[in-house]
Design an enzyme around this catalytic site. Structure first.
Site, PDB file in Angstrom:
ATOM      1  N   ARG A 216      21.324  13.465  85.704  1.00 10.46           N
ATOM      2  CA  ARG A 216      20.023  13.578  85.937  1.00 10.46           C
ATOM      3  C   ARG A 216      19.473  12.139  86.196  1.00 10.46           C
ATOM      4  NH1 ARG A 216      20.637  18.472  82.569  1.00 10.46           N
ATOM      5  NH2 ARG A 216      20.567  17.390  80.698  1.00 10.46           N
ATOM      6  N   ASP A 254      15.021  30.243  88.295  1.00  7.17           N
ATOM      7  CA  ASP A 254      15.801  30.882  87.382  1.00  7.17           C
ATOM      8  C   ASP A 254      15.862  32.359  87.190  1.00  7.17           C
ATOM      9  OD1 ASP A 254      17.823  29.329  85.318  1.00  7.17           O
ATOM     10  OD2 ASP A 254      17.276  31.452  84.700  1.00  7.17           O
ATOM     11  N   ALA A 283      19.031  33.215  92.624  1.00  7.56           N
ATOM     12  CA  ALA A 283      19.191  32.028  93.499  1.00  7.56           C
ATOM     13  C   ALA A 283      19.352  32.131  94.926  1.00  7.56           C
ATOM     14  CB  ALA A 283      20.279  30.941  92.780  1.00  7.56           C
ATOM     15  N   ASP A 303      22.754  23.692  90.606  1.00  9.42           N
ATOM     16  CA  ASP A 303      23.370  23.653  89.291  1.00  9.42           C
ATOM     17  C   ASP A 303      23.778  24.695  88.855  1.00  9.42           C
ATOM     18  OD1 ASP A 303      24.611  22.414  87.036  1.00  9.42           O
ATOM     19  OD2 ASP A 303      22.876  21.564  86.042  1.00  9.42           O
ATOM     20  N   CYS A 343      30.609  23.524  87.180  1.00  8.64           N
ATOM     21  CA  CYS A 343      30.935  23.120  86.074  1.00  8.64           C
ATOM     22  C   CYS A 343      32.332  24.107  85.894  1.00  8.64           C
ATOM     23  CB  CYS A 343      30.176  23.754  84.816  1.00  8.64           C
ATOM     24  SG  CYS A 343      29.387  25.314  85.022  1.00  8.64           S
TER      25      CYS A 343
END
Length: 401
Positions: A216, A254, A283, A303, A343
């Site tokens: 970030r 979100d 999303a 993300d 991730c």
């Protein structure tokens, strides 16, 4: 001669000590000589001395006979028991790194295997700690862990957030409770001059994603005066950081109603309500709606949660990342910046970039990698344990081909 621990032995088959001696900490059930040391003779989480086939000691660890990863090595040699003293030592070593990296006490203090404490995670929120145990061995050691944390850090409180799905593989229940001290919720975390409210009990993981903090920080050069879209925003960390760094407008998206409420509260808390809008939406659906409305953003941040949680999910997850990135580029201005992350440990960095390139070519655009992203340094990567290297991403410029 120094004293050695008196733990029951777990003996490995011939040649199965190679990976451990090279630095890894995991023992798989098919590597154990079950004729000499049957796994059924151990209780879940029981401490053990791990020996090679010639009875030479490798170190001290713990066992779970019901798990594919049936043992984890915690200390090399047989001189150190799994007790408060060992945890004090490991916490001091972990703390010395974080204090070198950060001016304020907001970071991941313990990152499992990389800090020599497999199965344990501790995040620090000022004078409050939020910890997770993901193995039966560490679950058994909660008391000495707590005692060591009190000695080293003198926290006001320690919360246990033990609801990770991986605990099911260890036969452990899901729960969250206050293990020590007193602390009201939500907690506060400070990053980039901003303050965010964090709920370690109702939120995701331990409540905050410290692993993206350094990534970030990269926004500073790219968002001033720009229109920014932050997809899968959670508490608004990317979007609010962009707004504070000079973005003209930020839209945070979100799917969670509670996340959207938290974004709005964090926006008000930091005086950014005139710049930031929070939207509750899926999303993929929202990106399609923005595309149909011909909306364009100078910076798009993607993300998402892990799409590949198991190796067998790779093909499906790979397509999900590709589709998400292509949708992101479809709402990106002609000369725009795309930030994309994964991730998922099982999603190789090369495949993530390949998906971006596939989407760019399909849209007749050219992507240029400006910065390769990885987890922040409070999540150090263990060179012998590839599983500790899980977060990957790219900051790209996307222009007409």
């Amino acid at each position: 001669m120094s004293e050695t621990v008196d733990y029951p032995a777990l003996v490995l088959k011939r040649g199965e000590d190679t990976r451990l001696r090279a630095g890894h900490l995991w023992v798989f059930s098919n590597e154990v000589d079950v004729q000499r040391t049957p796994l059924t003779g151990f209780e879940p989480g029981q401490a053990c001395a791990i020996l090679d086939s010639r009875d030479k000691p490798i170190g001290v660890g713990y066992v779970n006979p019901h798990s594919l990863i049936c043992a984890r090595l915690v200390s090399r040699g047989l001189e150190h028991a799994l007790d408060r003293s060992l945890f004090v030592h490991r916490l001091n070593i972990a703390l010395s790194l974080r204090e070198r990296l950060y001016e304020a006490p907001y970071y991941r203090l313990v990152f499992g295997e990389a800090d020599g404490l497999p199965g344990l995670t501790i995040d620090r929120f000022g004078d409050v700690l939020v910890a997770q145990t993901t193995t039966a061995g560490m679950e058994r050691l909660k008391e000495p862990i707590t005692e060591a944390a009190i000695k080293v850090l003198k926290p006001a409180a320690l919360w246990w957030k033990n609801d990770a799905s991986i605990r099911e593989l260890e036969g452990l229940p899901a729960y969250a409770d206050l293990g020590y001290g007193e602390a009201s919720l939500p907690l506060r975390v400070r990053e980039g001059g901003l303050e965010f409210a964090v709920d370690p009990i109702g939120g995701q993981k331990t409540g905050w994603f410290y692993d993206q903090q350094a990534n970030r920080d990269q926004l500073a050069r790219f968002v001033k005066g720009k229109r920014v879209l932050d997809v899968c925003s959670y508490l608004g960390a990317w979007g609010l950081r962009a707004a504070a760094l000079g973005a003209s407008e930020v839209v945070c998206v979100d799917a969670s109603a509670s996340a959207v409420e938290a974004i709005e509260a964090n926006t008000e808390r930091n005086g950014l309500a005139d710049k930031v809008k929070a939207v509750r939406a899926d999303a993929f659906d929202h990106l399609r709606a923005l595309r149909e409305a011909r909306e364009r953003f100078d910076v798009v941040i993607l993300d998402p949660p892990a799409f590949v949680k198991r190796r067998k999910d790779l093909a499906e997850g790979r397509q999900a990342y590709r589709r998400l990135n292509e949708l992101g580029m479809q709402v990106l201005a002609k000369d725009g910046i795309l930030v994309t992350c994964s991730c998922s440990y099982h999603m190789p960095r090369s495949l993530l970039l390949e998906g971006v390139q596939h989407g760019a070519r399909h849209l007749e655009r050219q992507a240029q990698v400006l910065v390769q992203l990885q987890q922040a340094p409070d999540h150090p990567i263990h060179p012998a344990i590839p599983e500790t290297d899980y977060l990957k991403g790219f900051l790209l410029r996307v222009v007409p081909a």
